[in-house]
Design an enzyme around this catalytic site. Structure first.
Site, PDB file in Angstrom:
ATOM      1  N   HIS A 264       0.856  -1.188   0.000  1.00 40.44           N
ATOM      2  CA  HIS A 264       0.000   0.000   0.000  1.00 40.44           C
ATOM      3  C   HIS A 264       0.885   1.229   0.000  1.00 40.44           C
ATOM      4  O   HIS A 264       1.956   1.223   0.616  1.00 40.44           O
ATOM      5  CB  HIS A 264      -0.898   0.012   1.246  1.00 40.44           C
ATOM      6  CG  HIS A 264      -2.070   0.913   1.086  1.00 40.44           C
ATOM      7  ND1 HIS A 264      -2.000   2.257   1.335  1.00 40.44           N
ATOM      8  CD2 HIS A 264      -3.323   0.656   0.666  1.00 40.44           C
ATOM      9  CE1 HIS A 264      -3.172   2.790   1.082  1.00 40.44           C
ATOM     10  NE2 HIS A 264      -3.997   1.844   0.673  1.00 40.44           N
TER      11      HIS A 264
ATOM     12  N   ASP B  69      -8.045  -5.524   0.334  1.00 40.25           N
ATOM     13  CA  ASP B  69      -8.545  -6.246  -0.839  1.00 40.25           C
ATOM     14  C   ASP B  69      -8.165  -7.711  -0.847  1.00 40.25           C
ATOM     15  O   ASP B  69      -8.783  -8.513  -1.541  1.00 40.25           O
ATOM     16  CB  ASP B  69      -8.031  -5.580  -2.120  1.00 40.25           C
ATOM     17  CG  ASP B  69      -8.686  -4.242  -2.322  1.00 40.25           C
ATOM     18  OD1 ASP B  69      -9.836  -4.105  -1.904  1.00 40.25           O
ATOM     19  OD2 ASP B  69      -8.042  -3.343  -2.872  1.00 40.25           O
TER      20      ASP B  69
HETATM   21  N1  CMC Z   1       4.043  -7.372  -4.989  1.00 37.41           N
HETATM   22  C1  CMC Z   1       5.379  -7.361  -5.162  1.00 37.41           C
HETATM   23  N2  CMC Z   1       6.170  -6.326  -4.964  1.00 37.41           N
HETATM   24  C2  CMC Z   1       5.597  -5.187  -4.558  1.00 37.41           C
HETATM   25  C3  CMC Z   1       4.200  -5.115  -4.342  1.00 37.41           C
HETATM   26  C4  CMC Z   1       3.419  -6.251  -4.572  1.00 37.41           C
HETATM   27  N3  CMC Z   1       2.093  -6.231  -4.376  1.00 37.41           N
HETATM   28  N4  CMC Z   1       3.885  -3.852  -3.940  1.00 37.41           N
HETATM   29  C5  CMC Z   1       5.037  -3.175  -3.904  1.00 37.41           C
HETATM   30  N5  CMC Z   1       6.080  -3.981  -4.268  1.00 37.41           N
HETATM   31  C6  CMC Z   1       7.522  -3.645  -4.291  1.00 37.41           C
HETATM   32  C7  CMC Z   1       7.873  -2.746  -5.454  1.00 37.41           C
HETATM   33  O1  CMC Z   1       8.275  -3.501  -6.568  1.00 37.41           O
HETATM   34  C8  CMC Z   1       9.019  -1.947  -4.870  1.00 37.41           C
HETATM   35  O2  CMC Z   1      10.156  -2.750  -4.851  1.00 37.41           O
HETATM   36  P1  CMC Z   1      11.627  -2.087  -5.058  1.00 37.41           P
HETATM   37  O3  CMC Z   1      11.818  -1.131  -3.945  1.00 37.41           O
HETATM   38  O4  CMC Z   1      12.570  -3.256  -5.028  1.00 37.41           O
HETATM   39  O5  CMC Z   1      11.594  -1.421  -6.414  1.00 37.41           O
HETATM   40  C9  CMC Z   1       8.613  -1.744  -3.403  1.00 37.41           C
HETATM   41  O6  CMC Z   1       7.774  -2.874  -3.112  1.00 37.41           O
HETATM   42  C10 CMC Z   1       7.863  -0.455  -3.144  1.00 37.41           C
HETATM   43  O7  CMC Z   1       6.743  -0.423  -3.985  1.00 37.41           O
HETATM   44  P2  CMC Z   1       6.160   0.859  -4.728  1.00 37.41           P
HETATM   45  O8  CMC Z   1       5.675   0.426  -6.072  1.00 37.41           O
HETATM   46  O9  CMC Z   1       7.157   1.978  -4.643  1.00 37.41           O
HETATM   47  O10 CMC Z   1       4.968   1.221  -3.799  1.00 37.41           O
HETATM   48  P3  CMC Z   1       3.780   2.168  -4.174  1.00 37.41           P
HETATM   49  O11 CMC Z   1       3.465   2.913  -2.929  1.00 37.41           O
HETATM   50  O12 CMC Z   1       4.083   3.001  -5.379  1.00 37.41           O
HETATM   51  O13 CMC Z   1       2.636   1.140  -4.599  1.00 37.41           O
HETATM   52  C11 CMC Z   1       0.703  -0.208  -4.578  1.00 37.41           C
HETATM   53  C12 CMC Z   1       1.563   0.791  -3.801  1.00 37.41           C
HETATM   54  C13 CMC Z   1      -0.572  -0.470  -3.797  1.00 37.41           C
HETATM   55  C14 CMC Z   1       0.340   0.380  -5.958  1.00 37.41           C
HETATM   56  C15 CMC Z   1       1.517  -1.517  -4.765  1.00 37.41           C
HETATM   57  O14 CMC Z   1       1.881  -2.016  -3.506  1.00 37.41           O
HETATM   58  C16 CMC Z   1       0.728  -2.569  -5.547  1.00 37.41           C
HETATM   59  O15 CMC Z   1       0.706  -2.525  -6.780  1.00 37.41           O
HETATM   60  N6  CMC Z   1       0.080  -3.539  -4.849  1.00 37.41           N
HETATM   61  C17 CMC Z   1      -0.742  -4.528  -5.507  1.00 37.41           C
HETATM   62  C18 CMC Z   1      -2.073  -3.906  -5.888  1.00 37.41           C
HETATM   63  C19 CMC Z   1      -2.986  -3.726  -4.700  1.00 37.41           C
HETATM   64  O16 CMC Z   1      -3.179  -4.639  -3.903  1.00 37.41           O
HETATM   65  N7  CMC Z   1      -3.582  -2.513  -4.620  1.00 37.41           N
HETATM   66  C20 CMC Z   1      -4.602  -2.237  -3.623  1.00 37.41           C
HETATM   67  C21 CMC Z   1      -4.253  -1.118  -2.701  1.00 37.41           C
HETATM   68  S1  CMC Z   1      -5.377  -1.118  -1.311  1.00 37.41           S
HETATM   69  C22 CMC Z   1      -6.857  -0.603  -1.974  1.00 37.41           C
HETATM   70  C23 CMC Z   1      -6.903   0.857  -2.224  1.00 37.41           C
HETATM   71  O17 CMC Z   1      -6.739   1.637  -1.256  1.00 37.41           O
HETATM   72  O18 CMC Z   1      -7.147   1.207  -3.393  1.00 37.41           O
END
Ligand code: CMC
Length: 436
Positions: A313, A371
């Site tokens: 998240h 989720d």
């Molecule tokens: N699976 C694998 N790796 C992940 C995941 C995941 N679900 N989420 C983040 N990472 C990794 C990402 O690759 C990065 O790694 P590194 O530092 O080595 O490059 C690190 O963790 C930080 O991630 P980020 O992409 O910088 O984090 P963000 O804040 O931009 O993304 C997110 C948040 C929710 C988009 C992402 O965690 C994600 O895509 N999760 C899966 C989709 C999901 O479940 N979304 C629902 C969110 S809750 C409902 C809502 O409020 O809408």
């Protein structure tokens, strides 16, 4: 906003004059540096794609402490609201700032439950969609179309219009989601039944037919109501910011909420519950629990593009408090339905256990989000996977409206207009087509 004694000083290494920037304190949470005069005084913008460090507004509605895993609606912890209040009380709280007393609650419920029917002409509008259209495509259209049906509540600057639009949207979203579902399966629409609870009425519109009534099971209704409560608001996330930005142009409330629905659809936001269930189904089809190790390996491989959906998240770097509550509901619902041995649920539990112990997820503070469990609960209740995000939209509508109303009522509100760092071609001349 309370000004802080401390000020920030912005200095430049090229000798340009320094600039003093005011700092404001919130009631809790990080202070903000006020950069509104930055461009006028320095000719420079700030650069923050994805808004990683930018507060786009001040707000009194929802507070999240991502490190603590805390979520407050108007100061009340989500854990208390989920247990002691129902969804409509939560809606009242988000909209009005305080929890209702008994008579305010009865009055609000009466108002919402007497606006549940939609204009009959909506059925004809719905009929224009393909039956296999995604429910979020249909919902984006239906919510946007509300502005064509309810002309007396489209002036965003009129508080009475906003109030009636709010009641209509909260009341009619369940009807529209259920209609979108019935349409895809070719069953007649079921009209709302106003003496049922908000969640009970929704479930009846989903699952009854004209030949067979549906008597909602109390455990399942409570679970549905909790899904609504947990999704009711989540401060300045992508869809809420979309609603605020869209509404900032003065467009009508239905159009602004339709923009929120469209944004919520994406798999990184509201579409994650659907994506999560599809991911579980894929692993299941490839061999189930035995394939988890292989799947986790793919997730950890940056080049695979595979993510563990339902994990991670932007704000929570600790267990999502909503996920804890939804996990509890998940056990309750599966117990009630005798589905504890459901292979998909077992797979999810195993995946959760492995991920929570794995160094990759621990180091990145990736925990299950709401989720991860809400999809399993909805599937157990009998809701088809493509409808999950539409239910999220239904629940989030109140948050979007509360945030929109707060923005319109803010004397400092302006049309939203981010700036850019331009890195494209500088001015050049168009050549005649034969010379390009
Ligand atoms: N699976 C694998 N790796 C992940 C995941 C995941 N679900 N989420 C983040 N990472 C990794 C990402 O690759 C990065 O790694 P590194 O530092 O080595 O490059 C690190 O963790 C930080 O991630 P980020 O992409 O910088 O984090 P963000 O804040 O931009 O993304 C997110 C948040 C929710 C988009 C992402 O965690 C994600 O895509 N999760 C899966 C989709 C999901 O479940 N979304 C629902 C969110 S809750 C409902 C809502 O409020 O809408």
């Amino acid at each position: 906003m309370t000004p802080s004694e401390v000020k920030a000083t912005l200095a430049f290494s090229d000798g340009s004059p320094t600039m003093e920037l005011p700092i404001y304190k919130g009631s809790i949470g990080p202070d903000v540096i006020d950069i509104r005069k930055l461009y006028a005084q320095t000719g420079k913008f700030t650069y923050d794609p994805g808004f990683l460090s930018t507060a786009s507004c001040n707000s009194t509605i929802t507070y999240i402490d991502g490190d603590k895993g805390e979520l407050l609606y108007r100061g009340y912890p989500i854990e208390q609201l989920a247990v002691s209040c129902d969804y409509l009380e939560t809606c009242y709280l988000l909209l009005h700032g305080e929890l209702p007393n008994a008579s305010q609650k009865a009055d609000f419920e009466h108002r919402v439950m007497h606006h549940t029917m939609v204009h009959e002409q909506m059925q004809h509008f719905l009929r224009g969609f393909r039956r296999d259209a995604h429910p979020m495509a249909v919902m984006t259209g239906l919510v946007g179309a509300m502005s064509a049906f309810y002309h007396d509540s489209t002036d965003i600057n009129n508080p009475e219009h906003r109030e009636i639009a709010a009641i209509r949207l909260i009341a009619k979203m369940p009807t529209l989601v259920a209609m979108a579902y019935k349409y895809t399966i070719g069953q007649p629409y079921i009209y709302p039944k106003n003496d049922l609870s908000y969640a009970g009425n929704f479930m009846r519109m989903m699952f009854a037919t004209p030949c067979e009534d549906y008597h909602p099971n109390e455990v399942l209704v409570r679970a549905m109501d909790r899904i609504f409560t947990l999704h009711a608001d989540h401060e300045q996330n992508a869809s809420t910011s979309t609603v605020r930005l869209c509404g900032s142009s003065g467009t009508n409330p239905f159009a602004a909420i339709a923009a929120g629905v469209a944004c919520l659809w994406g798999p990184a936001h509201g579409g994650a519950n659907e994506a999560c269930l599809n991911m579980l189904a894929d692993i299941q089809n490839q061999g189930g629990v035995a394939k988890i190790g292989e799947f986790i390996k793919q997730v950890k491989d940056k080049n695979s593009g595979v993510k563990l959906m339902g994990f991670g998240h932007r704000v929570y770097k600790n267990y999502d408090p909503r996920a804890k509550l939804m996990r509890e509901t998940c056990h309750e619902v599966l117990g009630e339905l005798g589905l504890q041995n459901d292979p998909m649920f077992k797979l999810a539990m195993e995946l959760e256990k492995i991920a929570l112990e794995d160094e990759y997820f621990v180091a990145r503070k990736l925990y299950p989000n709401v989720d991860f469990y809400s999809g399993i609960v909805q599937r157990a209740i009998g809701i088809p996977v493509p409808l999950f995000t539409a239910i999220f939209a239904l629940a989030r509508t109140v948050g979007w409206i509360a945030q929109l109303n707060e923005m319109i009522g803010d004397p400092e509100y302006k049309i939203g207009r981010p700036r850019q760092l331009f890195v494209g071609a500088v001015s050049r001349d168009v050549k005649p087509i034969g010379q390009r």
